[in-house]
Write a protein that holds these residues in place. Structure first.
Motif, PDB file in Angstrom:
ATOM      1  N   LEU A 197      19.090 -44.690 -16.471  1.00 37.71           N
ATOM      2  CA  LEU A 197      18.353 -45.033 -15.259  1.00 37.71           C
ATOM      3  C   LEU A 197      17.110 -45.863 -15.532  1.00 37.71           C
ATOM      4  CD1 LEU A 197      18.522 -41.605 -13.383  1.00 37.71           C
ATOM      5  CD2 LEU A 197      19.769 -43.700 -12.785  1.00 37.71           C
ATOM      6  N   ILE A 202       9.534 -47.447  -4.638  1.00 39.92           N
ATOM      7  CA  ILE A 202      10.646 -46.902  -5.411  1.00 39.92           C
ATOM      8  C   ILE A 202      11.865 -47.787  -5.177  1.00 39.92           C
ATOM      9  CG2 ILE A 202      12.224 -44.946  -5.666  1.00 39.92           C
ATOM     10  CD1 ILE A 202       9.788 -43.223  -4.603  1.00 39.92           C
ATOM     11  N   ILE A 256      15.978 -48.049  -5.863  1.00 36.00           N
ATOM     12  CA  ILE A 256      17.212 -47.365  -6.226  1.00 36.00           C
ATOM     13  C   ILE A 256      18.308 -48.430  -6.259  1.00 36.00           C
ATOM     14  CG2 ILE A 256      18.795 -45.492  -5.685  1.00 36.00           C
ATOM     15  CD1 ILE A 256      15.872 -44.601  -6.059  1.00 36.00           C
ATOM     16  N   MET A 315      13.123 -38.364  -3.478  1.00 37.44           N
ATOM     17  CA  MET A 315      12.366 -38.288  -4.713  1.00 37.44           C
ATOM     18  C   MET A 315      11.116 -37.447  -4.493  1.00 37.44           C
ATOM     19  SD  MET A 315      10.929 -41.263  -7.294  1.00 37.44           S
ATOM     20  CE  MET A 315      12.585 -41.738  -7.807  1.00 37.44           C
ATOM     21  N   THR A 365      21.737 -44.747   0.947  1.00 35.60           N
ATOM     22  CA  THR A 365      22.002 -45.873   0.053  1.00 35.60           C
ATOM     23  C   THR A 365      23.355 -46.463   0.414  1.00 35.60           C
ATOM     24  OG1 THR A 365      23.104 -44.585  -1.696  1.00 35.60           O
ATOM     25  CG2 THR A 365      20.693 -44.781  -1.802  1.00 35.60           C
ATOM     26  N   PHE A 424      14.525 -37.151  -9.013  1.00 37.36           N
ATOM     27  CA  PHE A 424      15.391 -37.923  -8.128  1.00 37.36           C
ATOM     28  C   PHE A 424      16.602 -37.072  -7.793  1.00 37.36           C
ATOM     29  CE2 PHE A 424      19.110 -40.822  -7.876  1.00 37.36           C
ATOM     30  CZ  PHE A 424      18.768 -41.486  -6.709  1.00 37.36           C
ATOM     31  N   VAL A 447      24.192 -43.837  -9.729  1.00 37.87           N
ATOM     32  CA  VAL A 447      23.134 -44.829  -9.537  1.00 37.87           C
ATOM     33  C   VAL A 447      22.944 -45.583 -10.845  1.00 37.87           C
ATOM     34  CG1 VAL A 447      20.638 -45.077  -9.176  1.00 37.87           C
ATOM     35  CG2 VAL A 447      21.951 -43.559  -7.703  1.00 37.87           C
ATOM     36  N   ILE A 458      16.650 -46.757 -11.659  1.00 37.81           N
ATOM     37  CA  ILE A 458      15.563 -46.305 -10.794  1.00 37.81           C
ATOM     38  C   ILE A 458      14.277 -46.938 -11.294  1.00 37.81           C
ATOM     39  CG2 ILE A 458      14.146 -44.328 -10.090  1.00 37.81           C
ATOM     40  CD1 ILE A 458      16.638 -42.609 -10.228  1.00 37.81           C
TER      41      ILE A 458
END
Length: 340
Positions: free
Chosen positions: A216, A256, A258, A273, A298, A321, A329, A332
């Motif tokens: 990530l 943030i 993603i 988060m 998302t 998260f 994902v 991040i």
């Protein structure tokens, strides 16, 4: 100067499990590269840095001989072979995995490792001062060899791997912690507090069935679905999966990001988060978590950028998260301002 104290440990030991929780400083994903080498007649030194496990293809040959997934030099060296590696980011080293997988009658019998903290120009000009950090150790064919330090080393930028007298090594894993030489600011003028190059790393997760949350915080947007974080499918109502990232620098969080790149049929429908302050690598089970991003949706294969929804002027050391209920994902980014 004597090499730092170390010990050899078994692959199934708790020490190795802890070691694998560190950052692999020699990963090609971090921008680690080969600077120079004495020889790579049969197989390239750059193979040492691959993130994938070494493979063996029985029928695969090149015009120089058997194709091998590692670094292999020619036979009959009267001295020894070596290669110099430039780490993607300077870091303190906790231990090594010197892997000779699939090298059975052609493995390197003995290996040692030296390290330096220098610029690439100094290394290429032969002006860097290398010190031995792993003295000569015997290698077995087709094996992982784990070495753990009693205490982490100083921060280094380059390694020289010595191969006595010649032969093959499949992979080199250099487990450690990035020590930023300077914080890297993003294009928005903020610092990605969780970025591996700024010292960020994943320290805990609920599940990593398909791939690790350590991905990530890597640079870039990756190459495939395999270099993100993906959990198994959940069949339990109300389930969620989570990963905790230790920020490289304590800071206030403003935005943030993603990124679900390559996750098309398996991205999380909703994420949140939270953040906390802790002196430990992994916050205590009773740590107080503050929401910094409320539940947001998302979509597939997309970068999503959100303003934080709370505690913007509070400094944190960790973020948690959470995906509802599960999924994958790619990256991040936790953009903010360093507290110090």
């Amino acid at each position: 100067m004597a090499a730092p104290a170390f010990r050899s440990v078994a692959a199934d030991s708790a020490e190795v499990a802890a070691l694998k929780g560190k950052t692999n400083l020699a990963s090609e994903s971090l921008g680690t590269k080969i600077v120079s080498f004495s020889d790579e007649f049969f197989a390239e030194a750059s193979n040492l840095l691959k993130d994938s496990e070494a493979v063996f293809l029985p029928e695969e040959f090149t015009d120089r001989g058997k194709w091998m997934d590692g670094w292999e030099t020619k036979r009959h060296n009267k001295s020894y072979d070596w290669t110099i590696i430039q780490l993607g980011y300077a870091g303190a080293i906790f231990g090594f995995d010197v892997d000779t997988s699939h090298f059975t009658g052609n493995h390197a019998p003995v290996v040692s490792i030296e390290a330096a903290n220098a610029s690439e120009e100094e290394v290429r000009a032969g002006k860097a001062q290398f010190s031995e950090i792993l003295p000569k150790v015997d290698m077995n064919p087709g094996s992982h060899h784990y070495f753990v330090y009693e205490a982490p080393t100083a921060a280094y930028t380059h390694l020289r791997v010595n191969n006595y007298p010649d032969g093959g090594i499949a992979r080199l894993r250099v487990y450690g912690q990035v020590v930023p030489q300077a914080l890297t600011a993003s294009s928005n003028g903020l610092i990605d507090l969780a970025f591996v190059g700024n010292g960020g790393r994943a320290v805990a997760c609920s599940n990593q069935h398909f791939c690790s949350p350590s991905n990530l915080v890597l640079p870039g947007r990756g190459k495939t679905m395999g270099d993100g974080w993906e959990t198994r499918r959940s069949r339990t109502p109300g389930h969620n999966d989570w990963a905790i990232l230790k920020l490289g620098v304590r800071g206030c969080i403003d935005k943030i990001e993603i990124d679900t790149r390559h996750f098309c049929g398996n991205y999380p429908p909703k994420v949140t988060m939270h953040a906390t302050v802790s002196d430990e690598d992994v916050p205590a089970s009773d740590a107080k978590w503050t929401e910094v991003l409320g539940a947001v949706p998302t979509t597939a294969d997309s970068q999503h950028v959100f303003d934080t929804t709370g505690a913007r002027d509070q400094a944190f050391t960790h973020v948690k998260f959470t995906m509802y209920p599960d999924g994958g994902v790619k990256r991040i980014r936790v953009y903010g301002r360093a507290a110090n």
